[in-house]
Design an enzyme around this catalytic site. Structure first.
Site, mmCIF file in Angstrom:
data_model
loop_
_atom_site.group_PDB
_atom_site.id
_atom_site.type_symbol
_atom_site.label_atom_id
_atom_site.label_comp_id
_atom_site.label_asym_id
_atom_site.label_seq_id
_atom_site.Cartn_x
_atom_site.Cartn_y
_atom_site.Cartn_z
ATOM 1 N N LYS A 1 0.879 -1.366 -0.040
ATOM 2 C CA LYS A 1 0.464 -0.284 0.354
ATOM 3 C C LYS A 1 0.928 1.340 0.210
ATOM 4 O O LYS A 1 1.816 1.562 0.389
ATOM 5 C CB LYS A 1 -0.763 0.496 1.015
ATOM 6 N N TYR A 14 -12.531 -1.660 -4.003
ATOM 7 C CA TYR A 14 -12.265 -1.693 -2.404
ATOM 8 C C TYR A 14 -14.290 -1.129 -2.046
ATOM 9 O O TYR A 14 -14.817 -1.076 -1.475
ATOM 10 C CB TYR A 14 -11.928 -0.630 -1.950
ATOM 11 N N ARG A 29 -2.440 -14.293 4.971
ATOM 12 C CA ARG A 29 -3.358 -13.812 5.783
ATOM 13 C C ARG A 29 -2.374 -13.879 7.137
ATOM 14 O O ARG A 29 -2.021 -12.926 8.124
ATOM 15 C CB ARG A 29 -4.793 -14.154 6.521
ATOM 16 N N THR A 82 -5.842 -6.583 11.284
ATOM 17 C CA THR A 82 -5.771 -5.441 10.191
ATOM 18 C C THR A 82 -4.972 -4.621 10.985
ATOM 19 O O THR A 82 -4.447 -3.649 10.314
ATOM 20 C CB THR A 82 -7.455 -4.828 9.513
ATOM 21 N N ARG A 103 2.257 -6.436 9.071
ATOM 22 C CA ARG A 103 2.046 -5.522 9.708
ATOM 23 C C ARG A 103 2.720 -4.813 10.725
ATOM 24 O O ARG A 103 2.535 -3.237 11.238
ATOM 25 C CB ARG A 103 -0.068 -5.391 9.687
ATOM 26 N N ASN A 147 -1.972 0.317 6.350
ATOM 27 C CA ASN A 147 -1.457 -1.088 7.257
ATOM 28 C C ASN A 147 -0.562 -1.652 6.264
ATOM 29 O O ASN A 147 -0.815 -3.268 6.176
ATOM 30 C CB ASN A 147 -2.899 -2.047 7.789
ATOM 31 N N HIS A 193 -2.199 -5.707 1.320
ATOM 32 C CA HIS A 193 -3.502 -5.407 1.675
ATOM 33 C C HIS A 193 -3.131 -7.168 1.278
ATOM 34 O O HIS A 193 -2.168 -7.605 0.364
ATOM 35 C CB HIS A 193 -4.770 -5.323 -0.190
ATOM 36 N N GLU A 242 -9.265 -10.110 -7.633
ATOM 37 C CA GLU A 242 -8.817 -9.001 -7.102
ATOM 38 C C GLU A 242 -7.893 -9.149 -8.604
ATOM 39 O O GLU A 242 -7.369 -8.185 -8.834
ATOM 40 C CB GLU A 242 -8.460 -9.156 -6.263
HETATM 41 P P1 IDP Z 1 -8.032 -6.982 5.780
HETATM 42 O O1 IDP Z 1 -7.239 -5.337 4.378
HETATM 43 O O2 IDP Z 1 -7.558 -6.924 7.158
HETATM 44 O O3 IDP Z 1 -8.592 -7.529 5.576
HETATM 45 P P2 IDP Z 1 -11.122 -5.285 5.550
HETATM 46 O O4 IDP Z 1 -11.288 -4.846 7.011
HETATM 47 O O5 IDP Z 1 -10.949 -6.007 4.729
HETATM 48 O O6 IDP Z 1 -9.550 -5.685 6.212
HETATM 49 O O7 IDP Z 1 -10.598 -4.093 5.552
HETATM 50 C C1 IDP Z 1 -9.712 -3.522 4.477
HETATM 51 C C2 IDP Z 1 -9.021 -2.061 4.640
HETATM 52 O O8 IDP Z 1 -9.991 -1.059 5.141
HETATM 53 C C3 IDP Z 1 -7.695 -2.451 5.576
HETATM 54 O O9 IDP Z 1 -7.104 -3.317 5.165
HETATM 55 C C4 IDP Z 1 -7.651 -1.147 6.534
HETATM 56 O O10 IDP Z 1 -7.001 -0.122 4.909
HETATM 57 C C5 IDP Z 1 -9.049 0.060 6.014
HETATM 58 N N1 IDP Z 1 -9.573 -1.057 7.172
HETATM 59 C C6 IDP Z 1 -10.180 -1.590 7.835
HETATM 60 N N2 IDP Z 1 -10.597 -1.293 9.368
HETATM 61 C C7 IDP Z 1 -11.112 0.432 9.347
HETATM 62 C C8 IDP Z 1 -10.869 0.941 10.281
HETATM 63 O O11 IDP Z 1 -11.763 0.857 11.342
HETATM 64 N N3 IDP Z 1 -10.568 2.547 10.266
HETATM 65 C C9 IDP Z 1 -9.803 3.006 8.978
HETATM 66 N N4 IDP Z 1 -9.489 2.123 8.548
HETATM 67 C C10 IDP Z 1 -9.622 0.788 8.518
HETATM 68 MG MG MG Z 2 -10.319 -7.416 3.686
#
Ligand code: IDP
Ligand code: MG
Length: 139
Positions: free
Chosen positions: A11, A51, A87, A93, A104, A114, A117, A128
């Site tokens: 990212k 997204y 993962r 996350t 991460r 973070n 992805h 994707e």
């Molecule tokens: P993941 O990337 O671990 O699968 P997801 O829930 O799919 O997590 O969320 C997608 C992306 O959205 C995250 O990687 C992060 O960049 C962002 N994100 C997720 N939760 C939050 C939050 O509570 N606040 C701000 N950004 C978030």
């Molecule tokens: Mg996700």
């Protein structure tokens, strides 16, 4: 079990911080094979489309701005049990909750910025990957 694929993005925060090489090293050390890789800068429209599954979440607009705010590296990775294995390699996350040694934990700045992805299912890995790469680009 045969090898399957997952999809990852390094990212904007991680590219900006020059962590690209270190993250690719972690990926290769963990036994993933790179099937496809490219460096690019998403438009807001493209980030919004990628997204779209998160469009009802409160952080969606910020996420689009952040993901289109700088260049990224997109890649298709292959390994046995690729989705779950990746993962585990990237961690939770929220980097505060990510296990020590995960990507991460090592490289992320916040729950939003973070570092990487990782696909959450085989189905999404395929969707994707084909968002970023044609079949001809995946070896
Ligand atoms: P993941 O990337 O671990 O699968 P997801 O829930 O799919 O997590 O969320 C997608 C992306 O959205 C995250 O990687 C992060 O960049 C962002 N994100 C997720 N939760 C939050 C939050 O509570 N606040 C701000 N950004 C978030
Ligand atoms: Mg996700």
């Amino acid at each position: 079990m045969t090898a399957n694929i997952t999809f990852t993005i390094i990212k904007p925060d991680a590219v900006q911080s020059n962590f690209t090489g270190k993250i690719i090293d972690k990926i290769l050390d963990a036994g993933f094979r790179i099937k496809a890789m490219k460096y690019l800068h998403l438009s807001e429209k493209q980030a919004a489309e990628f997204y779209e599954i998160h469009k009802n979440r409160p952080f969606y607009n910020d996420l689009i701005k952040y993901m289109s705010g700088g260049p990224i590296v997109a890649a298709v990775l292959e390994k046995e049990n690729a989705v779950e294995s990746y993962r585990n390699l990237i961690g939770a996350t929220d980097p505060q909750k990510a296990e020590p040694g995960t990507i991460r934990n090592l490289f992320a700045k916040s729950i939003e910025a973070n570092a990487v992805h990782g696909s959450d299912s085989n189905e999404n890995a395929a969707i994707e990957s084909s968002f970023f790469f044609s079949k001809l680009e995946m070896f």
